[in-house]
Design an enzyme around this catalytic site. Structure first.
Site, PDB file in Angstrom:
ATOM      1  N   GLU A 750       0.823  -1.215   0.000  1.00 20.14           N
ATOM      2  CA  GLU A 750       0.000   0.000   0.000  1.00 20.14           C
ATOM      3  C   GLU A 750       0.849   1.252   0.000  1.00 20.14           C
ATOM      4  O   GLU A 750       0.787   2.041   0.924  1.00 20.14           O
ATOM      5  CB  GLU A 750      -0.911  -0.005   1.225  1.00 20.14           C
ATOM      6  CG  GLU A 750      -0.195  -0.556   2.457  1.00 20.14           C
ATOM      7  CD  GLU A 750      -0.707  -0.075   3.766  1.00 20.14           C
ATOM      8  OE1 GLU A 750      -1.910  -0.197   3.997  1.00 20.14           O
ATOM      9  OE2 GLU A 750       0.122   0.425   4.559  1.00 20.14           O
ATOM     10  N   GLY A 752       2.023   5.080  -0.855  1.00 18.46           N
ATOM     11  CA  GLY A 752       1.306   6.336  -1.050  1.00 18.46           C
ATOM     12  C   GLY A 752       2.209   7.311  -1.779  1.00 18.46           C
ATOM     13  O   GLY A 752       2.116   7.519  -2.983  1.00 18.46           O
ATOM     14  N   TYR A 793       9.486  17.578   8.850  1.00 19.96           N
ATOM     15  CA  TYR A 793      10.400  16.436   8.740  1.00 19.96           C
ATOM     16  C   TYR A 793      11.794  16.823   8.314  1.00 19.96           C
ATOM     17  O   TYR A 793      12.586  15.942   7.990  1.00 19.96           O
ATOM     18  CB  TYR A 793       9.927  15.455   7.655  1.00 19.96           C
ATOM     19  CG  TYR A 793       8.518  14.996   7.702  1.00 19.96           C
ATOM     20  CD1 TYR A 793       7.966  14.515   8.887  1.00 19.96           C
ATOM     21  CD2 TYR A 793       7.745  14.981   6.542  1.00 19.96           C
ATOM     22  CE1 TYR A 793       6.665  14.044   8.898  1.00 19.96           C
ATOM     23  CE2 TYR A 793       6.452  14.508   6.549  1.00 19.96           C
ATOM     24  CZ  TYR A 793       5.907  14.051   7.736  1.00 19.96           C
ATOM     25  OH  TYR A 793       4.644  13.586   7.739  1.00 19.96           O
ATOM     26  N   CYS A 820       4.669  33.795  10.040  1.00 23.66           N
ATOM     27  CA  CYS A 820       5.416  34.367  11.148  1.00 23.66           C
ATOM     28  C   CYS A 820       5.906  33.258  12.070  1.00 23.66           C
ATOM     29  O   CYS A 820       5.368  33.049  13.165  1.00 23.66           O
ATOM     30  CB  CYS A 820       4.562  35.406  11.873  1.00 23.66           C
ATOM     31  SG  CYS A 820       4.337  36.835  10.818  1.00 23.66           S
ATOM     32  N   GLU A 821       6.857  32.543  11.615  1.00 24.41           N
ATOM     33  CA  GLU A 821       7.513  31.453  12.339  1.00 24.41           C
ATOM     34  C   GLU A 821       8.955  31.393  11.849  1.00 24.41           C
ATOM     35  O   GLU A 821       9.191  31.443  10.637  1.00 24.41           O
ATOM     36  CB  GLU A 821       6.868  30.090  12.019  1.00 24.41           C
ATOM     37  CG  GLU A 821       5.470  29.875  12.525  1.00 24.41           C
ATOM     38  CD  GLU A 821       5.409  29.541  14.019  1.00 24.41           C
ATOM     39  OE1 GLU A 821       6.470  29.226  14.609  1.00 24.41           O
ATOM     40  OE2 GLU A 821       4.301  29.611  14.567  1.00 24.41           O
ATOM     41  N   TYR A 849       1.788  14.616   0.210  1.00 26.09           N
ATOM     42  CA  TYR A 849       1.805  15.354   1.483  1.00 26.09           C
ATOM     43  C   TYR A 849       2.095  16.833   1.255  1.00 26.09           C
ATOM     44  O   TYR A 849       2.796  17.465   2.034  1.00 26.09           O
ATOM     45  CB  TYR A 849       2.806  14.740   2.469  1.00 26.09           C
ATOM     46  CG  TYR A 849       2.517  13.276   2.712  1.00 26.09           C
ATOM     47  CD1 TYR A 849       1.408  12.906   3.477  1.00 26.09           C
ATOM     48  CD2 TYR A 849       3.294  12.280   2.146  1.00 26.09           C
ATOM     49  CE1 TYR A 849       1.101  11.564   3.666  1.00 26.09           C
ATOM     50  CE2 TYR A 849       2.996  10.944   2.330  1.00 26.09           C
ATOM     51  CZ  TYR A 849       1.900  10.590   3.087  1.00 26.09           C
ATOM     52  OH  TYR A 849       1.591   9.277   3.267  1.00 26.09           O
TER      53      TYR A 849
END
Ligand code: ASP
Ligand code: MG
Length: 869
Positions: A750, A752, A793, A820-821, A849
């Site tokens: 399976e 992805g 990640y 704002c990060e 993703y």
């Protein structure tokens, strides 16, 4: 050339050119050497050529001079060496008798020498020296015959062995260091020989004029010592590889060429395993400040590795990962060593007694473990037995062998520790006998069983790049990969989007951020998986990208769908009306009872991964065929957050709880139909699925009710288009083997991300370009809100300036979003063409993703999605 007024003048600087075994083993290679010498001469240098023995000759001489050989055998070996050199002389168009007749006579005389009977060390030295004497003689005659005015020089008249305290007799004759202080009159004597000289590597003489040997591979060191003694402009070692690499390219094809190293780094890499340079050759160059170049004889114009003084602005980072095999560990348990004066002295005195030099040391209050490096020691079973016997007077001894040392080399290792968590986790899966961190902050070494070391390297290398511990985007240091160099001029496979650039620019014109998916690429990936004959069924994990057109494409390719929520199940049936429910798998995590009810109402396959649902909602599962997801106890994957096995992950039933689960299923009246495991994503080596299969099959056997096994997904997608793609053939092969072993199970998978990642790109528009304190940032209109993978990640995605695809790279920058990060960085230290507000950037490999993970954070809009048929 500023150092000399006229080429060949006596005051001209020297340059030392060293050629290794394979660079002196054919006529064409000698033509290359001749060409290079002439070139350096025309550049105004005086040239000293230092040569190794012809390939394989030193090995043959080592065998011939090995203790215990019988005379008949030695005569045969000598005859073979004679033939080899005679044939080569003929290939070079030389008369063997005139050029090497005396050396052939010496060879035979040495076989009959009375010292041979006892294999005396000075006899061995005389035998070993012949290889370089032969090659330098042949080369000298050939080059002279071809019009080069060059003289043969005996290295033993100029290089002096240095006597070191505590040196074993073996090392004092066969593994010597050379003095770097010229003797009185050295320069005059040397210069008197001429401007263009050829001499031997590997050999020198002691103060009594006896031949001594610099150790295996020692020709590099000869060249370095000559370079230092002559105060040369540089030493060039010409070899059969393009330079030093970030790992052994034969084990790690992705290894990158290291174009610039400082002496200390090069020293660490050479002494921890890289074979390109002899470890002792760097310190003479460093002390004399002579740069050392590594060049490839088969591509003379390619600039390989330059080793020189440390650069002032060098950033910390792992430059290489090296390994050394044949390591012997000696573990000593001392009774009451804690705070006892002189214990270590007692222990090390015994190593000294046996002439053994210790490399790594680890100690605790009750144990000291040290490593013996085979390249510095004559480590035989005999020596080890005698050492162990002596040591047992003061402690309990255990010898652990064979081991391998895996070393990460780079400046500022300690400041990198936070980036090494994945690498450390990888080691955590193996038995690590010893960890050592050097006090010069340049090396971190792990000693493991020799058998596991090689297999770990490609992964470790990949993890280092991934964690940005190995800063491969530093183009002043990291050159092309071995693979790229091997591929040579062959163009890289061009991605689908390069052909559809116009369409993509138009798409960007309708609004950014926008994801674009290419359905032919999805189809191509699906067909690759369809060709794996051992698989009975294939599912697409729709969480990667649930776009309805992608679902339709994969339905047409015969795929089923794996869903992880009731919402995904609804979405699949809405997008694909009439889909057979047995083509849908439900594999949720911590889902509510109502989600299971919804799935069961649709009659799709349901997977449980703990006993909780059976125990608390038994009525739901009565009479059902179920899947069970197992956790074999470890996870895999490119990042901690995608590892879905092991005690740290929330997924799966531990193997230990299998019996409990089976009992509960029987009580409820459910049958366990299939077993499933999915241990993580981004896995590039196919053997992983053999492992999973083995574990599932073993569990299936103990249960007895199992008809099918689902091996999960996680097939890796390389971040760079140029890198080797996932090896589907290897997977097909592995699965075919597995299937042959247990044909009774239907095999399911399976994947992805694998199906869709390459099929998608993200288009962004440049908002601002700002240089702040020397860091250049290119701002774009989508950041972590649009593509979360880099922030979540540490994922690496390639970035291209689609508006300026044909312009060369000109800037190095970070690509940042509008959120704002601080973590809102899509890509770090990338090379791009000069980039301006309004340009369209393309973020590659974002079909999985990407859009589905986008959020409205900062109340920015969600990205658009477009599909190309
Ligand atoms: N011929 C010697 C060896 O093979 C030295 C060298 O090639 O560097 O070890
Ligand atoms: Mg060599």
């Amino acid at each position: 050339m500023t150092h000399t007024d006229s080429p060949g003048a006596r005051s001209a600087p020297w340059v030392v050119l060293k050629f290794g075994g394979s660079s002196v083993s054919s006529r064409t290679r000698w033509d290359t050497i001749g060409g290079l010498v002439a070139k350096r001469k025309s550049e105004g240098f005086r040239v000293l050529v230092v040569v190794s023995a012809v390939s394989g000759v030193t090995n043959a001489l080592v065998a011939l001079s090995a203790p215990g050989g019988d005379i008949a055998q030695r005569r045969e070996q000598a005859a073979a060496l004679e033939t080899r050199h005679r044939t080569f002389a003929q290939e070079l168009g030389l008369d063997p008798e005139t050029v090497i007749g005396d050396l052939i006579a010496q060879l035979h005389a040495l076989v009959d020498d009375p010292r041979a009977a006892v294999s005396a060390l000075d006899w061995q030295a005389d035998v070993l020296a012949l290889g370089e004497l032969f090659s330098s003689r042949l080369g000298s005659a050939y080059l002279s015959a071809n019009g080069l005015d060059l003289r043969w020089s005996d290295a033993r008249a100029f290089l002096r062995a240095q006597v070191l305290p505590n040196q074993s007799d073996w090392a004092a004759r066969l593994s010597v260091n050379c003095r770097l202080q010229p003797e009185p009159g050295f320069h005059e004597r040397f210069a008197a020989q001429g401007d263009t000289l050829i001499t031997q590597g590997f050999i020198c003489a002691d103060d009594d004029g006896r031949t001594a040997i610099l150790g295996r591979g020692g020709s590099d060191t000869s060249a370095a010592c000559f370079g230092a003694l002559l105060g040369a402009q540089r030493v060039e070692t010409w070899t059969d590889v393009p330079g030093m690499f970030s790992a052994n390219p034969r084990q790690v094809p992705q290894a990158r060429l290291l174009t610039r190293l400082d002496y200390e780094e090069a020293q660490e890499i050479a002494s921890t395993g890289a074979k390109v340079l002899h470890p002792r050759c760097i310190s003479p160059c460093r002390e004399a400040r002579v740069p050392l170049w590594i060049r490839d004889t088969s591509r003379p114009d390619f600039e390989g590795t330059v080793i020189g003084p440390r650069l002032a602005d060098a950033a910390p980072g792992v430059k290489a990962i090296s390994t050394k095999r044949g390591i012997v560990l000696v573990s000593m348990d001392g009774i009451g060593m804690w705070q006892q004066v002189g214990f270590l002295a007692d222990v090390f005195e015994r190593f000294k007694r046996h002439g053994l030099s210790v490399d790594l040391i680890g100690s605790s209050e009750a144990n000291v473990t040290v490593s013996l490096d085979p390249s510095d020691n004559l480590v035989t079973t005999d020596v080890l037995e005698r050492l162990a016997a002596d040591l047992s007077e003061v402690c309990r001894v255990k010898v652990i062998a064979p081991c391998a040392a895996i070393t990460l080399v780079g400046r500022g290792m300690r400041s990198l520790l936070h980036k090494l968590s994945d690498v450390l986790a990888e080691f955590g899966r193996e038995r690590v006998h010893l960890i050592s961190q050097s006090s010069n902050d340049l090396n971190l070494t792990f000693v493991v069983d020799e058998a596991v070391a090689e297999g770990m390297l490609p992964r470790l290398h990949e993890l280092l790049i991934h964690a940005q511990a190995m800063p491969v985007e530093e183009t002043a240091v990291f050159g092309p990969s071995w693979q790229e160099l091997e591929r040579g001029a062959a163009p890289l496979p061009s991605p689908w989007w390069a052909q559809r650039r116009q369409v993509l620019m138009q798409q960007a014109g309708q609004g950014t951020p926008c994801y674009v998916y290419d359905l032919p690429t999805v189809r191509e990936k699906a067909r690759g998986l369809r060709r794996i004959g051992a698989l009975d069924r294939r599912f697409y994990a729709i969480k990667a990208n649930p776009h309805p057109q992608i679902l339709r494409t994969l339905e047409a390719e015969g795929f089923g769908f794996e869903c992880v929520s009731a919402g995904e199940i609804e979405h699949v049936f809405n997008s694909l009306p009439g889909l057979d429910p047995t083509r849908v798998l439900f594999t949720p995590s911590f889902a509510a009872r109502s989600e299971y009810e919804a799935a069961l109402a649709h009659d799709v396959w349901v997977t449980l991964d703990s006993v909780y649902p059976l125990r608390h909602w038994p009525e739901l599962f009565a009479g059902r065929d179920l899947w069970l997801r197992l956790d074999p106890g470890y996870g895999r994957g490119h990042h901690e957050k995608v590892r879905t096995g092991g005690s740290g992950a929330k997924f799966g039933l531990p193997l230990a709880a299998l019996e409990d689960f089976a009992q509960e299923a029987r009580r409820v009246g459910a049958r366990i139909f299939g077993l499933h495991a999915h241990l993580g994503s981004g896995i590039l080596d196919a053997s992983h699925w053999r492992d999973v299969f083995g574990r599932l099959a073993a569990a299936a056997e103990s249960l007895g009710t199992i008809s099918a096994l689902n091996l999960g997904g996680g097939l890796g997608v390389p971040a760079e288009r140029g890198a080797d793609p996932f090896d589907l053939d290897a997977l097909a092969h592995t699965l075919a083997e597995a299937k042959a072993l247990c044909p009774q199970y239907s095999l399911w998978m399976e994947p992805g991300r694998y199906l869709v990642a390459d099929a998608g790109v993200l288009l962004l528009r440049v908002t601002q370009v700002i240089d702040k304190g020397g860091v250049l940032r290119v701002g774009v209109d989508g950041g972590m809100n649009t593509l979360l993978r880099p922030a979540l990640y540490n994922a690496r995605h390639e970035v291209f300036n689609l508006s300026r695809l044909d312009e060369g790279d000109a800037i190095s920058c970070d690509v940042v979003g509008p959120i704002c990060e601080t973590g809102d960085v899509l890509a770090r230290r990338r090379r791009l063409p000069e980039t301006f507000e309004g340009d369209v950037l393309l973020v590659d490999t974002t079909g999985a993703y990407g859009a589905v993970m986008a959020s409205a954070y900062n109340l920015r809009g969600l990205p658009a999605e477009a599909v190309l048929e």
